[in-house]
Write a protein that holds these residues in place. Structure first.
Motif: not given
Length: 352
Positions: A291-316
């Motif tokens: 998925r496209e990265p997105f801003v997950a939260s606004l913290a102090d002192p940075a904006a938290i960008v989150e990256l998500r994808l699906f993968i085999e559980a053993t390789e996560r």
């Protein structure tokens, strides 16, 4: 006079009738007494083929030899019956094994689309079906040959009632003395049938979290993250959190400065994830839905960008570590600022 003559005639007639009845009863009693000894003698003397049945009697009529008739009847009786019982038991056992194999083959088939079931899940389904089939085959063989053994003992002439009664009493005693063991075995069977966990899975069973090393009907061996090996009775496993049955979601968060161009940052991070996923190391990891990265939260002192994808559980976890290292390199090369709290420390000294 006429009355007297009539009465005398009746008396004479009655007397003659009673006399004839008495003689008849006496004759019958004598006949019974004479026939009684012969009947007693007949009942007390057993026949030659009394224990071999009608077939022995026919042989005796044909041959006239008592020993030959009894021997042939015994040979064609007990051994042939035992052989027939064993043959039937073998045939029934083969049919039962064939039926169990077919049922297990159907259990091992997965009808869900490939998007919902991974290759590991299909392999686990086949392994589970094989384990259940092996257990059912062993149980069926034990029951079939056990019944055949009881039938053979009965044909040989050994009373099976005391044996069955003794086994029943022993079973009750063992059941009371090994309740925990029986509970472990039943729990192990349910763990295998329901596929709650398997060898190689990363699980959390409440008391420990780690990788399953060995699974038996008695206990489960789990290697914790700190290297401690746990031996857990199956009856003690009340809940199972399995991370390895389906694809897992990998998630990595990174903070960027508020004055950065978030769209450009997101595009840079997305390209970094795609490049990492295209490397040969992760070709068989089943990476999808990046998925496209997105801003997950606004913290102090940075904006938290989150990256998500699906993968085999053993390789996560390995992929998440590699992705963090890649993002650090990308931010340094692209000049993306990762803010952090800095403190300036001033030390004052008094003039002497």
């Amino acid at each position: 006079m006429r009355v007297t003559k009539t009465a005398g005639a009746l008396a004479l007639t009655l007397t003659m009738s009673l006399t004839m009845i008495a003689f008849s009863a006496t004759a019958l009693a004598q006949q019974d007494d004479e026939g009684a000894p012969s009947q007693v003698i007949t009942s007390e003397e057993p026949g030659v083929c009394s224990s071999q049945g009608s077939f022995c009697e026919r042989l005796l009529e044909w041959t006239g030899n008592e020993v030959l008739a009894e021997t042939v009847a015994w040979i064609l009786g007990t051994p042939v019956k035992i052989a027939a019982i064993m043959l039937v038991a073998v045939l029934v056992n083969r049919l039962a094994r064939r039926g169990i194999r077919r049922v297990a083959g159907r259990l091992g088939e997965v009808d869900l689309p490939g998007a919902f079931v991974s290759g590991r899940a299909s392999e686990r389904s086949i392994q589970r079906a094989d384990a259940v089939a092996a257990m059912l085959r062993s149980t069926a063989s034990a029951l079939i040959f056990g019944i055949a053994g009881v039938a053979i003992l009965d044909n040989v002439g050994i009373s099976v009632v005391p044996i069955i009664a003794s086994l029943g009493i022993a079973g009750i005693a063992i059941g009371f003395g090994a309740q925990t063991l029986i509970e472990d075995l039943i729990s192990g069977v349910m763990l295998v049938i329901e596929d709650q966990l398997g060898v190689g899975d990363r699980v959390d069973v409440g008391v420990v979290e780690g990788d399953v090393e060995r699974l038996t009907l008695r206990s489960t061996v789990i290697l914790a993250r700190n290297g401690v090996r746990w031996y857990i009775p199956n009856s003690e496993i009340k809940r199972v959190a399995n991370e390895s049955q389906h694809k897992a979601r990998a998630s990595v968060q990174i903070g960027v400065a508020y004055d950065a161009d978030l769209r450009s940052v997101a595009s840079t991070f997305h390209q970094a994830v795609l490049e990492l996923a295209a490397e040969p190391r992760w070709q068989d990891a089943g990476i999808e839905d990046v998925r496209e990265p997105f801003v997950a939260s606004l913290a102090d002192p940075a904006a938290i960008v989150e990256l998500r994808l699906f993968i085999e559980a053993t390789e996560r976890r390995p992929f998440e570590r590699a992705l963090r290292e890649r993002l650090v390199d990308v931010t340094s090369a692209a000049g993306i600022e990762i803010p952090n709290n800095q403190l300036d420390l001033w030390v004052r000294t008094k003039a002497s």
